[in-house]
Design a protein around this motif. Structure first.
Motif, mmCIF file in Angstrom:
data_model
loop_
_atom_site.group_PDB
_atom_site.id
_atom_site.type_symbol
_atom_site.label_atom_id
_atom_site.label_comp_id
_atom_site.label_asym_id
_atom_site.label_seq_id
_atom_site.Cartn_x
_atom_site.Cartn_y
_atom_site.Cartn_z
ATOM 1 N N UNK A 46 1.139 -0.891 0.367
ATOM 2 C CA UNK A 46 -0.026 -0.089 -0.311
ATOM 3 C C UNK A 46 1.104 1.417 -0.041
ATOM 4 N N UNK A 47 2.716 1.215 -0.020
ATOM 5 C CA UNK A 47 3.393 2.378 0.381
ATOM 6 C C UNK A 47 2.830 2.786 -1.148
ATOM 7 N N UNK A 48 2.946 4.730 -0.838
ATOM 8 C CA UNK A 48 3.127 4.910 -1.979
ATOM 9 C C UNK A 48 4.302 5.734 -2.587
ATOM 10 N N UNK A 49 5.478 5.409 -2.022
ATOM 11 C CA UNK A 49 6.306 5.375 -2.096
ATOM 12 C C UNK A 49 7.434 4.135 -3.521
ATOM 13 N N UNK A 50 6.868 4.534 -4.784
ATOM 14 C CA UNK A 50 7.000 3.517 -5.703
ATOM 15 C C UNK A 50 7.939 4.051 -6.824
ATOM 16 N N UNK A 51 8.719 3.547 -7.902
ATOM 17 C CA UNK A 51 8.344 4.412 -8.383
ATOM 18 C C UNK A 51 8.864 3.165 -9.900
ATOM 19 N N UNK A 52 9.421 4.679 -10.836
ATOM 20 C CA UNK A 52 8.686 2.898 -12.307
ATOM 21 C C UNK A 52 10.480 2.751 -13.097
ATOM 22 N N UNK A 53 10.074 1.560 -12.982
ATOM 23 C CA UNK A 53 11.133 1.035 -13.811
ATOM 24 C C UNK A 53 10.842 0.781 -15.768
#
Lengths: 167, 259
Positions: A133-140
């Motif tokens: 559920x974290x919003x700390x995501x990055x696009x690979x």
């Protein structure tokens, strides 16, 4: 016997049958959840099902048409035709709320507004990790396992995941 | 001119136009697919294959329209697999060999930066079928452009090696960009009928995007150049024949073969 009156199941019933056909690539959601069935109508004894493609080159299109035809024939529909409708072009906004929840449960982040193919400029995406559920995501990568998905990573739980791109 | 003659003239113009659009997508899609299993990183391998898939899907739509407007009962597969080099109408840019990854990306970027404004303009076409294909394809191409522009910047403004390769790609490909904006009699006819934009009208949007991207990528467009042309009238570089030899082999060796 009159062929036109012999077996014309109600349109609502046909929609419910179509709602049981899984998407061939993401089997947790149905073709109806995906929003690609545009219309179901009777023309005398001929059933017309209008389907819209998700992506022009989506390899699932052929399988989807085959599954629709097979399912409806199993339900006793003898005369049917599948019509392709391009416009208005399919948009991920048509994925049902239920479909979005199922995508997330399956580990695919559902589409959010504000990506390249939507109206307006590029904006930062708030894609939440379907696992923690974290919003700390990055696009690979812009492109994931299929054209409709991008490849993301959660920087909290460190799991990679698919994001269903918004178009 | 009586009405039927006029509508058949329009139909043949639409057929030829759709052939040009379809051939661009088909040849660039094929070029990208040559990377499948060979790209420098797994993510890029997948991205190239997905881009190719979109382009081949768009090919089916455009060639489908070409066949419909032509009205001779041909299928898109026949058009794709049974024409020889001189029957192809694609831009010379898209048939250029892949070269290194940098050149492949630069070719994609230079094409995408033209393709997106073209599709947006075609969404205002007087022909509903063209509008529908453009509407569908533009959503996919928006993603192509976002990716190719992003990678041009990252590699152009990257290491000395990646910068040098990207600049070499610009220098090599630049002469093939002018053809996108040249008009012939068909283009003038299409523009007059409101079916497609004048090719030259797309130049400003393309130029603006390229200038902005190159500035960020620390790349320079050649100051002087000339335009290689001929693709739209079937005069191609030697490379197209090799593409067709590979792409068409099966249908020519085993006519009518099917899955």
């Amino acid at each position: 016997m009159d062929a036109a009156t012999i077996s014309r199941p109600a349109v609502a019933e046909i929609w419910s049958w179509l709602g049981e056909i899984p998407d061939p690539e993401i089997p947790v959601i149905s073709l109806v959840d995906l929003g690609i069935i545009r219309d179901v109508t009777w023309a005398d004894d001929l059933l017309e099902v209008t389907v819209t493609p998700t992506y022009s080159g989506c390899p699932a299109t052929g399988v989807i048409n085959f599954e629709i035809e097979r399912s409806l024939r199993e339900h006793g529909i003898e005369k049917l035709v599948l019509k392709r409708q391009l416009s208005p072009a399919w948009t991920t906004a048509w994925i049902s709320a239920e479909g979005r929840a199922k995508l997330r449960d399956y580990g695919i982040a559902p589409p959010v507004e504000g990506t390249a193919a939507c109206a307006g400029a590029l904006r930062p995406l708030e894609v939440s990790c379907p696992r923690c559920g974290s919003l700390r995501t990055e696009r690979i990568s812009q492109f994931g396992s299929t054209p409709c998905k991008a490849h993301f990573r959660c920087t909290d739980c460190l799991e990679p995941f698919d994001y269903f791109k918004s178009i | 001119m009586n009405a039927p003659a006029s509508s058949s003239v329009v139909s043949s113009a639409v057929a030829e136009f759709a052939l040009r659009k379809g051939d661009n997508c088909l040849i660039l899609g094929h070029r990208n697919s040559e990377w499948c299993g060979h790209a420098p990183a797994l993510e890029e391998d997948i991205a190239l294959a997905n881009t190719a898939l979109d382009l081949i899907g768009q090919t089916q739509l455009w060639l489908g329209l070409a066949c419909e407007a032509e009205g001779k009962g041909r299928t898109p597969d026949e058009v794709a697999f049974l024409r020889d080099v001189s029957g192809y109408r694609n831009l010379l840019l898209v048939e250029q060999p892949n070269g290194d990854f940098g050149r492949t990306l630069m070719r994609q970027y230079l094409f995408d930066a033209w393709h997106l404004p073209l599709l947006k303009a075609l969404m205002g076409s007087a022909d509903r079928r063209i509008v529908e294909i453009a509407e569908k394809a533009s959503k996919e191409v928006a993603y192509h452009l976002e990716r190719s522009a992003d990678l041009v910047v990252r590699l152009g403004d990257g290491t000395a090696e990646s910068h040098a390769r990207m600049q070499a790609a610009v220098d090599f490909l630049w002469p093939y960009t002018g053809e996108m904006f040249l008009a012939d009699a068909l283009d003038e006819e299409l523009a007059a009928a409101g079916l497609a934009p004048e090719p030259g009208s797309l130049k400003a949007a393309w130029q603006e995007h390229v200038t902005r991207t190159f500035a960020e990528a620390t790349l320079k467009a050649p100051e002087k150049s000339f335009a290689q042309k001929g693709g739209r009238r079937g005069v191609h570089s030697e490379h197209l024949g090799y593409i067709l030899a590979e792409m068409q082999f099966l249908q020519r060796a085993y006519p009518g073969a099917n899955w």
